[in-house]
Design a protein around this motif. Structure first.
Motif, PDB file in Angstrom:
ATOM      1  N   ALA A 224       0.825  -1.205   0.000  1.00 52.00           N
ATOM      2  CA  ALA A 224       0.000   0.000   0.000  1.00 52.00           C
ATOM      3  C   ALA A 224       0.857   1.252   0.000  1.00 52.00           C
ATOM      4  O   ALA A 224       0.614   2.202  -0.764  1.00 52.00           O
ATOM      5  CB  ALA A 224      -0.924  -0.013   1.220  1.00 52.00           C
ATOM      6  N   ALA A 225       1.884   1.287   0.860  1.00 47.08           N
ATOM      7  CA  ALA A 225       2.765   2.453   0.925  1.00 47.08           C
ATOM      8  C   ALA A 225       3.510   2.654  -0.387  1.00 47.08           C
ATOM      9  O   ALA A 225       3.626   3.787  -0.884  1.00 47.08           O
ATOM     10  CB  ALA A 225       3.751   2.297   2.077  1.00 47.08           C
ATOM     11  N   CYS A 226       4.008   1.567  -0.966  1.00 47.97           N
ATOM     12  CA  CYS A 226       4.716   1.674  -2.252  1.00 47.97           C
ATOM     13  C   CYS A 226       3.800   2.235  -3.335  1.00 47.97           C
ATOM     14  O   CYS A 226       4.208   3.067  -4.156  1.00 47.97           O
ATOM     15  CB  CYS A 226       5.255   0.312  -2.670  1.00 47.97           C
ATOM     16  N   MET A 227       2.557   1.788  -3.348  1.00 49.25           N
ATOM     17  CA  MET A 227       1.584   2.250  -4.325  1.00 49.25           C
ATOM     18  C   MET A 227       1.315   3.746  -4.162  1.00 49.25           C
ATOM     19  O   MET A 227       1.347   4.517  -5.127  1.00 49.25           O
ATOM     20  CB  MET A 227       0.300   1.442  -4.172  1.00 49.25           C
ATOM     21  N   ALA A 228       1.067   4.168  -2.917  1.00 46.90           N
ATOM     22  CA  ALA A 228       0.708   5.563  -2.669  1.00 46.90           C
ATOM     23  C   ALA A 228       1.876   6.512  -2.919  1.00 46.90           C
ATOM     24  O   ALA A 228       1.673   7.667  -3.298  1.00 46.90           O
ATOM     25  CB  ALA A 228       0.214   5.719  -1.232  1.00 46.90           C
ATOM     26  N   LEU A 229       3.111   6.013  -2.723  1.00 48.99           N
ATOM     27  CA  LEU A 229       4.292   6.867  -2.844  1.00 48.99           C
ATOM     28  C   LEU A 229       5.025   6.688  -4.174  1.00 48.99           C
ATOM     29  O   LEU A 229       6.111   7.231  -4.366  1.00 48.99           O
ATOM     30  CB  LEU A 229       5.257   6.578  -1.689  1.00 48.99           C
ATOM     31  N   GLY A 230       4.452   5.917  -5.087  1.00 47.96           N
ATOM     32  CA  GLY A 230       5.026   5.787  -6.422  1.00 47.96           C
ATOM     33  C   GLY A 230       6.292   4.972  -6.493  1.00 47.96           C
ATOM     34  O   GLY A 230       7.093   5.145  -7.412  1.00 47.96           O
ATOM     35  N   ARG A 231       6.504   4.059  -5.529  1.00 48.54           N
ATOM     36  CA  ARG A 231       7.658   3.147  -5.614  1.00 48.54           C
ATOM     37  C   ARG A 231       7.322   2.053  -6.616  1.00 48.54           C
ATOM     38  O   ARG A 231       6.492   1.197  -6.342  1.00 48.54           O
ATOM     39  CB  ARG A 231       7.954   2.513  -4.256  1.00 48.54           C
ATOM     40  N   GLN A 232       7.952   2.075  -7.767  1.00 43.72           N
ATOM     41  CA  GLN A 232       7.591   1.145  -8.823  1.00 43.72           C
ATOM     42  C   GLN A 232       8.242  -0.216  -8.592  1.00 43.72           C
ATOM     43  O   GLN A 232       9.423  -0.305  -8.254  1.00 43.72           O
ATOM     44  CB  GLN A 232       7.982   1.706 -10.189  1.00 43.72           C
ATOM     45  N   PRO A 233       7.494  -1.310  -8.783  1.00 40.12           N
ATOM     46  CA  PRO A 233       7.973  -2.633  -8.351  1.00 40.12           C
ATOM     47  C   PRO A 233       9.117  -3.201  -9.165  1.00 40.12           C
ATOM     48  O   PRO A 233       9.833  -4.073  -8.695  1.00 40.12           O
ATOM     49  CB  PRO A 233       6.725  -3.514  -8.475  1.00 40.12           C
ATOM     50  N   GLY A 234       9.317  -2.730 -10.403  1.00 39.30           N
ATOM     51  CA  GLY A 234      10.316  -3.361 -11.267  1.00 39.30           C
ATOM     52  C   GLY A 234      11.647  -2.648 -11.374  1.00 39.30           C
ATOM     53  O   GLY A 234      12.509  -3.072 -12.149  1.00 39.30           O
ATOM     54  N   LEU A 235      11.856  -1.590 -10.594  1.00 33.20           N
ATOM     55  CA  LEU A 235      13.057  -0.776 -10.798  1.00 33.20           C
ATOM     56  C   LEU A 235      14.339  -1.440 -10.311  1.00 33.20           C
ATOM     57  O   LEU A 235      15.422  -1.105 -10.786  1.00 33.20           O
ATOM     58  CB  LEU A 235      12.890   0.585 -10.112  1.00 33.20           C
ATOM     59  N   ASP A 236      14.258  -2.340  -9.359  1.00 30.98           N
ATOM     60  CA  ASP A 236      15.468  -2.917  -8.767  1.00 30.98           C
ATOM     61  C   ASP A 236      15.714  -4.344  -9.208  1.00 30.98           C
ATOM     62  O   ASP A 236      16.315  -5.129  -8.473  1.00 30.98           O
ATOM     63  CB  ASP A 236      15.370  -2.857  -7.232  1.00 30.98           C
ATOM     64  N   ARG A 237      15.293  -4.686 -10.421  1.00 28.16           N
ATOM     65  CA  ARG A 237      15.517  -6.052 -10.880  1.00 28.16           C
ATOM     66  C   ARG A 237      16.043  -6.043 -12.313  1.00 28.16           C
ATOM     67  O   ARG A 237      15.915  -5.053 -13.037  1.00 28.16           O
ATOM     68  CB  ARG A 237      14.220  -6.870 -10.791  1.00 28.16           C
ATOM     69  N   ARG A 238      16.633  -7.139 -12.703  1.00 28.23           N
ATOM     70  CA  ARG A 238      17.052  -7.345 -14.084  1.00 28.23           C
ATOM     71  C   ARG A 238      15.942  -8.100 -14.805  1.00 28.23           C
ATOM     72  O   ARG A 238      15.237  -8.924 -14.216  1.00 28.23           O
ATOM     73  CB  ARG A 238      18.345  -8.161 -14.146  1.00 28.23           C
ATOM     74  N   PHE A 239      15.781  -7.841 -16.093  1.00 29.46           N
ATOM     75  CA  PHE A 239      14.701  -8.432 -16.872  1.00 29.46           C
ATOM     76  C   PHE A 239      15.256  -9.261 -18.016  1.00 29.46           C
ATOM     77  O   PHE A 239      16.251  -8.888 -18.659  1.00 29.46           O
ATOM     78  CB  PHE A 239      13.785  -7.342 -17.436  1.00 29.46           C
ATOM     79  N   ALA A 240      14.578 -10.370 -18.296  1.00 31.60           N
ATOM     80  CA  ALA A 240      14.978 -11.229 -19.416  1.00 31.60           C
ATOM     81  C   ALA A 240      14.939 -10.468 -20.735  1.00 31.60           C
ATOM     82  O   ALA A 240      15.753 -10.723 -21.630  1.00 31.60           O
ATOM     83  CB  ALA A 240      14.060 -12.452 -19.480  1.00 31.60           C
ATOM     84  N   LEU A 241      14.015  -9.523 -20.880  1.00 33.16           N
ATOM     85  CA  LEU A 241      13.873  -8.800 -22.148  1.00 33.16           C
ATOM     86  C   LEU A 241      15.109  -7.978 -22.493  1.00 33.16           C
ATOM     87  O   LEU A 241      15.307  -7.583 -23.650  1.00 33.16           O
ATOM     88  CB  LEU A 241      12.627  -7.910 -22.130  1.00 33.16           C
ATOM     89  N   GLU A 242      15.957  -7.699 -21.505  1.00 25.49           N
ATOM     90  CA  GLU A 242      17.181  -6.946 -21.782  1.00 25.49           C
ATOM     91  C   GLU A 242      18.169  -7.750 -22.620  1.00 25.49           C
ATOM     92  O   GLU A 242      19.149  -7.199 -23.135  1.00 25.49           O
ATOM     93  CB  GLU A 242      17.830  -6.504 -20.468  1.00 25.49           C
ATOM     94  N   ARG A 243      17.920  -9.061 -22.777  1.00 26.01           N
ATOM     95  CA  ARG A 243      18.770  -9.908 -23.619  1.00 26.01           C
ATOM     96  C   ARG A 243      18.124 -10.224 -24.970  1.00 26.01           C
ATOM     97  O   ARG A 243      18.701 -10.958 -25.769  1.00 26.01           O
ATOM     98  CB  ARG A 243      19.064 -11.226 -22.899  1.00 26.01           C
TER      99      ARG A 243
END
Length: 395
Positions: A224-243
């Motif tokens: 809830a706090a992340c949602m209200a404060l705009g902390r985006q869930p994917g910013l601290d991870r690596r993604f398969a699509l980058e390859r």
């Protein structure tokens, strides 16, 4: 710049895999982030998006387990159709040259192809046989960190229709519910994407207090706090699509920058975030909640207290209460839990008049001990348990 592949604004077809019961909420979230042609399915939503929007969904969507990009869809009546359809379905010289590793996951079934492991093996065989014919060499299978994550879904369709196979790329490579902040979990953890969906269903926007008198490891409150404060869930991870061979680094960087810019220390309209309060009896689990809040970057906005729910004192309200009490399937004994629910209901009626309660129920008999009447019952699934997200107006 992008390698060979689709132009930036060419629409691609995709599928968001969602917790059961969150299909409509998931479709609404995808629409807010720019996806189009939305079609809710069972445990999923089909959509269209250009490449920028697909990147945005990976970074910002809170509800999906996975976001899949469709490579091919073809009629599939039997094993031979599957084998041939996979070989013809994509430019494998581009997507899977033999020096790259891959893995295949499968879901769904049709007559004669009812086992997901066997179906995934058929896809693997079609790919490596084609590579041997073309290159005289084949890719290795890597289950942990492949260069390309493929997903097969088989659908029998409606009566009279030809069964269909859909072959897709998994953009994340791992489940999106894993945000990275939850190193430690309680005995019956609530997945982060389900928690985010449940908060979304309450309509809470950060302008009124939010409280959880049985907060466990804090997942509902942290999401809830992340949602209200705009902390985006994917910013601290690596993604398969980058390859992927058509990965557009400049476009990706633009979406990462835009997602990062949404982070605030107050609500979007400038007001401070209302109090968020959690209480947990078990000191070890309470420390887990505090560690999770710290890792998620929301510690300053959460008040996490030790204590029994019977002693809970809400912040000045009215506001929204959320709660995921034990169901009896995993934790605790029936008699003790009936008393817990009864005492919880008494506490809420005594101290939380004017508040809205949302409670995740996996056991209707225990919920009856609250002695309260729900005004809404939303079916969801939590870890395979059939549950209801119940809304009570406490008056």
């Amino acid at each position: 710049m992008a390698a060979a592949g689709m132009p930036e604004h060419t629409p691609l077809r995709g599928t968001a895999v969602l917790p059961p019961g969150l299909e409509e909420a998931g479709a609404a979230e995808l629409a807010e982030l720019g996806a189009t042609a939305l079609r809710p399915l069972h445990r999923a939503v089909a959509f269209e998006a250009d490449l920028a929007c697909f990147y945005r969904l990976q970074l910002q969507a809170r509800l999906p387990f996975r976001l899949l990009r469709q490579l091919a869809s073809f009629p599939c009546r039997n094993r031979d159709d599957l084998y041939d359809g996979v070989q013809r379905g994509a430019d494998w010289d581009l997507w899977l040259p033999p020096e790259l590793s891959f893995r295949v996951d499968a879901s769904g079934s049709i007559t004669g192809l009812s086992h997901s492991h066997y179906n995934a093996l058929q896809v693997k065989n079609a790919l490596v046989d084609g590579q041997r014919q073309r290159w005289g060499a084949r890719s290795s299978v890597d289950l942990d960190d492949p260069d390309l994550s493929l997903h097969l879904h088989l659908s029998p369709g409606r009566p009279g229709q030809t069964p269909q196979a859909t072959l897709s790329l998994d953009g994340s490579g791992g489940s999106l519910h894993r945000r990275g902040y939850r190193a430690a979990m309680g005995l019956a953890p609530l997945k982060e994407n389900l928690a985010a969906g449940l908060i979304r269903l309450t309509g809470w926007d950060g302008s009124v207090p939010l409280a959880d008198p049985l907060c466990g490891s804090g997942t509902l409150l942290i999401e809830a706090a992340c949602m209200a404060l705009g902390r985006q869930p994917g910013l601290d991870r690596r993604f398969a699509l980058e390859r992927w061979p058509d990965f557009d680094g400049r476009l990706w960087s633009r979406e990462v920058e835009a997602a990062s810019a949404l982070e605030l220390d107050h609500l979007a309209d400038g007001r401070p975030l209302a109090p968020i309060v959690g209480q947990e009896l078990d000191p070890t689990v309470l420390e887990q909640a505090r560690a999770n809040a710290q890792a998620a970057g929301v510690t300053p906005w959460l008040e996490l207290r030790g204590g029994d729910c019977r002693s809970f004192q809400p912040p000045p309200g009215p506001g929204v209460l959320v709660c995921n009490p034990p169901y009896g399937d995993r934790i605790g004994e029936r008699e003790q839990l009936e008393q817990l629910y009864a005492d919880l209901g008494a506490m809420l009626k005594e101290r939380c008049s004017g508040w809205d309660l949302w409670l995740l129920s996996g056991n209707p008999e225990l919920t009856g001990a609250l002695r309260m009447k729900a005004s809404r019952r939303i079916p969801v699934s939590n870890g395979g348990i059939d549950c209801r997200w119940l809304h009570y107006a406490i008056r």
